[in-house]
Scaffold this active site. Structure first.
Site, PDB file in Angstrom:
ATOM      1  N   PHE A  36      -7.820 -37.877  83.759  1.00 31.50           N
ATOM      2  CA  PHE A  36      -6.762 -38.884  83.768  1.00 31.50           C
ATOM      3  C   PHE A  36      -6.533 -39.369  82.336  1.00 31.50           C
ATOM      4  CE2 PHE A  36      -8.941 -39.687  87.984  1.00 31.50           C
ATOM      5  CZ  PHE A  36      -8.236 -38.672  88.585  1.00 31.50           C
ATOM      6  N   TRP A  63      -0.586 -43.243  87.573  1.00 23.73           N
ATOM      7  CA  TRP A  63      -1.391 -43.251  86.348  1.00 23.73           C
ATOM      8  C   TRP A  63      -2.536 -42.239  86.490  1.00 23.73           C
ATOM      9  CZ3 TRP A  63      -6.590 -44.148  85.603  1.00 23.73           C
ATOM     10  CH2 TRP A  63      -7.017 -44.341  84.290  1.00 23.73           C
ATOM     11  N   HIS A  64      -3.102 -42.159  87.709  1.00 24.38           N
ATOM     12  CA  HIS A  64      -4.247 -41.276  87.908  1.00 24.38           C
ATOM     13  C   HIS A  64      -3.875 -39.807  87.769  1.00 24.38           C
ATOM     14  CE1 HIS A  64      -6.180 -44.890  89.440  1.00 24.38           C
ATOM     15  NE2 HIS A  64      -7.312 -44.267  89.234  1.00 24.38           N
ATOM     16  N   GLY A  65      -2.682 -39.444  88.158  1.00 27.56           N
ATOM     17  CA  GLY A  65      -2.311 -38.041  88.035  1.00 27.56           C
ATOM     18  C   GLY A  65      -0.871 -37.797  88.414  1.00 27.56           C
ATOM     19  N   SER A 121      -0.041 -47.359  89.667  1.00 23.92           N
ATOM     20  CA  SER A 121      -1.467 -47.128  89.419  1.00 23.92           C
ATOM     21  C   SER A 121      -1.883 -45.740  89.922  1.00 23.92           C
ATOM     22  CB  SER A 121      -2.280 -48.225  90.110  1.00 23.92           C
ATOM     23  OG  SER A 121      -3.604 -47.824  90.261  1.00 23.92           O
TER      24      SER A 121
END
Lengths: 477, 315
Positions: free
Chosen positions: A477, A322-324, A319
């Site tokens: 994102f 996923w953000h960066g 997770s």
């Protein structure tokens, strides 16, 4: 197009007007055209990348449904996931991997270097990729029928309110709504507009105000002390919340005006008493996505305790990623996973001892404060520009020294406005959390009170909002 | 039925919104223009009241470096320091444009930063400080306001918006009035970290390009003064150990524009008299001791070169 731009204030009423005047059979086409226009305001030719993702998942959905052989079904699903994710990997993660491979090669003395790709990340790529993937997975699981109309499926992925920053919808909730006839409904319009207005307040008055101080501090981290970073991190906690929840409110509200009901994305997360509760209230559409498609796929709770903790940790690390494409986000995710595992141990420990009165006001208060502090520590990693910088900031925070930085001269008003805006937000959140049926102004029975309340909110935004402010943080994102 | 209900509610809402906007906006306007000190007063005063013979324009470097009382004492000419903190030539051009419609000073000094013409998008946002004056000087200020954002004219339909983010300033200076010497606001002490700030500053500037609108603003500032036959001089006041290169694109363009209009530039940038960290608050700004010394030095030069040459008599 940004929700906080004037372009959107023209775009939104025009699209809504056209939606209601057009016959039902043409509405999806108009919404699709509007969504394409909305997306093409950023980098127009990236619409073709989106087109590729949509085409792959549309065809995959139909093939998966048609195929009886479970192995073939799985093959189509795998192919769809790989090809859809490939776009994400190339644009978002390729350079991260290359940089790390180059660094490792240098460390061990290899004269080896691969050039990074000069690509701009398509806006909201992770959001619409995940939304598209959720459709294919649901079709594979037999919980969703494959959509035959390519245009409507495209609209499901591209629906402009949630195209670039969610909420990440599920096909069961959204897809059928494009087939339903939406009549003009006063309550939907009213609820939608009110939610949009609240979103604008969060973004323009709280997030963009707080960002002035946060950027001044975090972009010059060498020059600031621990006390200043405590204040800047508290401000950032509200900046990121109001930026993203503000966007979600505008998105959900603008869809609701046309009668579309998108899922709730935030539920006063800073009123959470545990980290586990925080993740049920923060970015709900992403948390549930990871729960449904990753955590459960890994075995969920039906495995040994150790495997469960491992799955939880991995889910949060992914997770974060996923953000960066940066180690700061990976650490941010890992830290949240660690908190959750720690929370499970803590609960077991206290349940055995049976010494806590969970319902006492004092316990509720300390739990909320503790959770908020723990979350704030993770935000340092989220906001810092590098991992080294993040650890330096954490070190400074735990050894506070000196005065809090206040900008010189006229600029001193920026953090003061931000402070008052945050206090107002907290007061409203407390009221909704604990006294929802009391002191009602925005939902008062008297129409005149409601009208004055919303007029006051608009004037408040006009007086204290930051106009022409920055993009929404989650767009990257 | 639903449409009708919606439109009735919408009309009610818009009427209340307009009425409240007018009431709150006009109250804010009254409060705004009743200020007697502070940031906005230092904009309002030169725009609306100053009748001084010598007006100093520029950024915070102008504001911090020129003491009108010293200049008046030394030259005998009344002086106002209209230097604006954090602003560059675009903002300065706008306020000069408004002032010159009302008052013709005997001379104009423009303190210019050698890097003044380099790209700095924040300066367009800072034009927002002109918005409260828009209703009075609409025609004059429109080109500058439009530079802030293309939809600014629509936003300005709201009177309340015209006073966006001003209330704290108004209250602050109402209860804690700020004393200034005809606009001049010196700073005390020094924050000089030897060898650090000036290097950082020059690194940032070397990668930037010229902003053509900034150059046009400088030209328009000079041309306006020349058209009205107001003597004008450009001054580069001291910086601490500036390492300005000979091929600096911004400063070369400034010199080119000044030459075009036959305007003299007095360059004190690395003047040996000011090569002392004790005279500076930071690399870009003199402190109260430095600015006093600079004002005295400048007043003498002004008398010797400018006042005598252009035959401007003391009052």
């Amino acid at each position: 197009m940004l929700f906080n731009s004037f372009d959107f204030l023209l775009f939104f009423p025009i699209v809504t007007f056209l939606f209601f005047v057009l016959p039902h059979k043409f509405r999806w086409l108009m919404l699709l055209a509007a969504s394409c226009t909305f997306y093409m305001f950023f980098i127009w030719y990236y619409i073709f990348i989106l087109g590729i993702t949509i085409t792959i998942d549309y065809i995959s959905g139909i093939w998966i449904e048609k195929t009886v052989n479970p192995r073939k079904k799985k093959l189509f699903l795998t192919l769809s996931i790989i090809s859809t994710s490939l776009v994400l990997i190339i644009f978002k993660y390729f350079n991260f991997f290359i940089t790390n491979v180059n660094d490792i090669a240098n460390m061990i003395g290899w004269n080896y270097s691969i050039s990074a790709l000069q690509l701009i990340l398509p806006i909201g790529l992770s959001f619409h990729t995940f939304q598209s993937l959720s459709y294919v997975i649901e079709v594979y699981r037999g919980k969703q029928k494959a959509e035959k109309n390519f245009g409507i499926f495209s609209l499901y992925v591209m629906f402009y309110p949630q195209l670039v920053a969610g909420p990440i919808e599920r096909p069961q909730n959204l897809l059928h709504q494009f087939h339903n006839v939406h009549k003009f409904n006063f309550d939907d319009v009213s609820i939608g507009l009110k939610q949009m207005l609240w979103g604008f307040f969060m973004k323009l008055v709280v997030a963009d105000r707080a960002s002035i101080y946060v950027n001044a501090v975090y972009n010059n981290s060498d020059n600031h002390n621990g006390s200043t970073f405590i204040v800047a991190t508290l401000f950032f906690a509200f900046q990121i919340y109001c930026d993203f929840a503000g966007y979600s409110n505008i998105a959900i509200g603008s869809a609701r005006v046309m009668g579309f009901k998108l899922m709730q994305n935030f539920d006063r997360p800073y009123m959470s008493k545990t980290i586990s509760e925080f993740w049920k209230r923060w970015h709900i559409s992403l948390s549930t996505w990871f729960r449904d498609y990753l955590y459960i796929s890994l075995g969920g709770n039906r495995v040994s305790s150790f495997k469960r903790y491992f799955n939880l940790f991995i889910t949060f690390v992914v997770s974060g990623f996923w953000h960066g494409a940066s180690w700061t986000f990976v650490i941010w995710g890992g830290l949240n996973g660690f908190y959750l595992i720690l929370g499970i141990f803590k609960n077991r420990f206290f349940e055995k001892l049976n010494i806590l009165n969970k319902d006492s006001a004092f316990n509720k208060f300390t739990s909320i404060v503790t959770t908020f502090v723990l979350v704030c520590i993770t935000w340092v990693f989220f906001r810092a520009n590098t991992t080294t910088e993040a650890f330096d900031i954490i070190k400074k925070i735990f050894s506070p020294s000196g005065k809090v930085f206040l900008p010189n001269g006229p600029d001193i008003t920026a953090p003061i406005y931000a402070f008052f805006a945050i206090c107002l937000l907290i007061a409203i959140e407390i009221k909704h959390e604990f006294f929802d049926d009391k002191f009602t102004i925005f939902n008062n029975k008297l129409e005149v009170v409601r009208l004055f309340a919303y007029v006051s909110l608009i004037l408040f935004i006009l007086m204290f909002g930051v106009f022409d402010g920055g993009q929404f943080i989650y767009f990257q994102f | 039925m639903e449409y009708r209900r919606f439109f009735i509610q919408l009309v009610k809402f818009i009427i209340i919104l307009i009425v409240f906007d007018i009431v709150i906006g006009l109250s804010m306007r009254h409060l705004f223009f009743s200020q007697t000190s502070g940031k906005y007063y230092r904009i309002s005063y030169p725009l609306e009241k100053t009748t001084d013979s010598l007006i100093i324009f520029g950024s915070s470097r102008a504001n911090r470096h020129y003491s009108p009382s010293i200049l008046t004492k030394e030259t005998g000419v009344s002086c106002y320091n209209a230097g604006m903190q954090g602003k560059n030539i675009v903002f300065t051009d706008a306020i000069q444009k408004v002032i010159l419609t009302r008052h013709k000073p005997k001379m104009i000094i423009l303190d210019i930063n050698p890097h003044e013409l380099l790209e700095n998008p924040v300066q367009y946002d800072k034009l927002g400080d002109l918005i409260p004056y828009y209703f009075k000087y609409e025609e004059l200020l429109r080109p500058y306001i439009n530079k802030k954002s293309k939809y600014e004219n629509i936003k300005l339909l709201s009177i309340t918006y015209q006073y966006n983010s001003t209330i704290l300033h108004i209250l602050k200076y109402k209860f804690l009035p700020q004393k200034d010497d005809n606009g001049y606001l010196p700073v005390k002490g020094t924050n000089i970290k030897i060898g650090k700030e000036e290097l950082k500053e020059s690194k940032n500037q070397s990668v930037k390009n010229i902003d053509n609108y900034f150059a046009e603003s400088l030209e328009s500032f000079i041309k306006r003064s020349k058209d009205l036959k107001i003597p004008i001089i450009l001054v580069v006041s001291p910086m601490y150990k500036s390492n300005l290169k000979n091929d600096d694109k911004s400063f070369n363009l400034i010199k080119k524009i000044a030459n075009k209009y036959n305007v003299q530039i007095l360059n004190y940038l690395n003047s040996p008299e000011f090569d002392n960290p004790e005279l500076f608050f930071d690399a870009l700004h003199l402190n109260n001791v430095g600015s006093k010394k600079f004002s005295e030095k400048f007043a003498q030069d002004l008398k010797n070169i400018f006042l005598i040459k252009d035959n401007i008599t003391a009052e």
